[in-house]
Design an enzyme around this catalytic site. Structure first.
Site, mmCIF file in Angstrom:
data_model
loop_
_atom_site.group_PDB
_atom_site.id
_atom_site.type_symbol
_atom_site.label_atom_id
_atom_site.label_comp_id
_atom_site.label_asym_id
_atom_site.label_seq_id
_atom_site.Cartn_x
_atom_site.Cartn_y
_atom_site.Cartn_z
ATOM 1 N N GLY A 45 12.814 0.082 -7.700
ATOM 2 C CA GLY A 45 12.459 1.622 -7.693
ATOM 3 C C GLY A 45 14.065 1.857 -6.370
ATOM 4 N N GLY A 104 14.349 2.521 -2.777
ATOM 5 C CA GLY A 104 14.236 1.343 -1.611
ATOM 6 C C GLY A 104 15.314 -0.290 -2.470
ATOM 7 N N TYR A 122 -1.634 13.424 -1.890
ATOM 8 C CA TYR A 122 -0.104 12.913 -1.943
ATOM 9 C C TYR A 122 0.039 14.051 -0.602
ATOM 10 C CZ TYR A 122 4.894 11.683 -3.362
ATOM 11 O OH TYR A 122 5.819 10.888 -3.742
ATOM 12 N N SER A 160 9.659 14.487 -0.377
ATOM 13 C CA SER A 160 8.871 14.856 -1.474
ATOM 14 C C SER A 160 9.211 16.196 -2.045
ATOM 15 C CB SER A 160 8.073 14.145 -2.172
ATOM 16 O OG SER A 160 8.031 14.454 -3.582
ATOM 17 N N GLY A 176 9.752 -0.837 1.561
ATOM 18 C CA GLY A 176 9.517 -0.481 0.139
ATOM 19 C C GLY A 176 10.783 -1.409 -0.831
ATOM 20 N N ALA A 177 11.709 -1.485 -0.176
ATOM 21 C CA ALA A 177 13.244 -2.199 -0.926
ATOM 22 C C ALA A 177 12.983 -3.021 -2.474
ATOM 23 C CB ALA A 177 13.710 -2.744 0.176
ATOM 24 N N ASN A 178 11.141 -3.224 -2.106
ATOM 25 C CA ASN A 178 10.924 -4.523 -3.555
ATOM 26 C C ASN A 178 11.344 -4.333 -5.006
ATOM 27 O OD1 ASN A 178 9.093 -3.813 -2.123
ATOM 28 N ND2 ASN A 178 8.402 -4.035 -4.069
#
Length: 292
Positions: free
Chosen positions: A25, A27, A163, A137, A21-23
């Site tokens: 936020g 990440g 969640y 979280s 998820g480094a695209n």
């Protein structure tokens, strides 16, 4: 530790990190900080085009590869493309989305946040030299693991409860992975982290009336993504580090501030449920861990 920030990251030259998820936020922030410290970084992204936009600023240290955690065939294809890695950061996730299913039929949040990362870690474990960092979280506190209906097939779907279950699963996975590594006499480490209340794109993707409210909350109360990424960066780079530890912001009840050790709920420490979750996760994903 009370003032640790990205400028304190030790030199990472010669080390390779995978950040899911480094695209965007947290990440993307983590990838930039790691590359800035000399690391080679693999940006493992579902949205390759956005990943390439991030990588363009990082230069030759960054590589973008497709990874859709909601599709186990994509997870396997990605894992097969990796020769070796020092640190895996299980960062990607979805939050409070409408009811939906992954390609393999899992509830979207448990499927993406937990089962996708569970499969990825298991497939890569023999190739990892140092540690696995799993991002949970503070919402793990509202979670409950339902081993009889993990995928919300019989219960009425509740997005926030789903969640909470997914983020509790992330934390319990990190703890159980360390117990198994220790029992096997492995020098590899599993640690967990959480960002506190950080302003990211997660809060705008619930596809509900909460999106504009959380957008206001981001502006008024949340800390920056740069601050929110510090706990996972600390967990990923500091040596020595406590195996099986959980890191998060140290101010405002764990919501803001510089990284340090974080507490977690009694439920997160339930070893019997953690073992049950592990066995169920292996069954659902078809990925069996090897600790040889």
């Amino acid at each position: 530790m009370t003032r640790w920030d990205a400028s304190n990251i030790p030199d990472q030259t010669g080390r390779t990190f995978i950040v899911t998820g480094a695209n965007s936020g947290l990440g993307a922030v983590a990838a930039r900080a790691l590359a800035g410290a000399g690391a080679d970084v693999v940006l493992a992204c579902r949205n390759v085009a956005k990943g390439e936009q991030v990588a363009a600023d990082l230069g030759e240290r960054a590589t973008v590869r497709a990874l859709d955690l909601a599709d186990l065939s994509s997870v396997r294809e990605f894992a097969e493309s990796v020769d070796r890695v020092d640190v895996l950061i299980n960062n990607a996730g979805v939050m409070a989305v409408p009811e939906g299913r992954t390609k393999d039929g899992f509830e979207m949040q448990i499927g993406t946040n937990h089962l996708g990362h569970f499969a990825l870690t298991g497939l890569l474990l023999d190739k990892i030299s140092d540690r696995v960092v799993t991002v949970s979280s503070g919402a793990h506190a509202i979670g409950r693991i339902d081993l009889d209906d993990l995928n919300w097939e019989r219960r009425k779907y509740q997005r926030w409860a789903a969640y909470g279950q997914a983020k509790l699963a992330n934390l319990m996975f990190a703890y159980e992975l360390q117990r198994k590594l220790t029992a096997a006499g492995s020098g590899k480490i599993s640690v967990a982290a959480h960002p506190g209340y950080a302003a990211t794109e997660l809060q705008s993707h619930t596809e509900s009336l909460l999106d504009p409210l959380m957008s206001i909350g981001n502006r008024l109360f949340a800390q920056s993504a740069e601050m929110g990424a510090l706990p996972e960066l600390y967990a990923a780079t500091v040596t020595p580090i406590e195996p099986g530890a959980f890191y998060g912001p140290t101010g405002l009840a764990g919501m803001r501030g510089y990284p340090g050790t974080s507490g977690s709920t009694k439920q997160s420490r339930d070893e019997a449920v953690a073992r049950g979750l592990w066995e169920l996760s292996e069954k659902l994903t078809g990925v069996t861990y090897s600790f040889s």
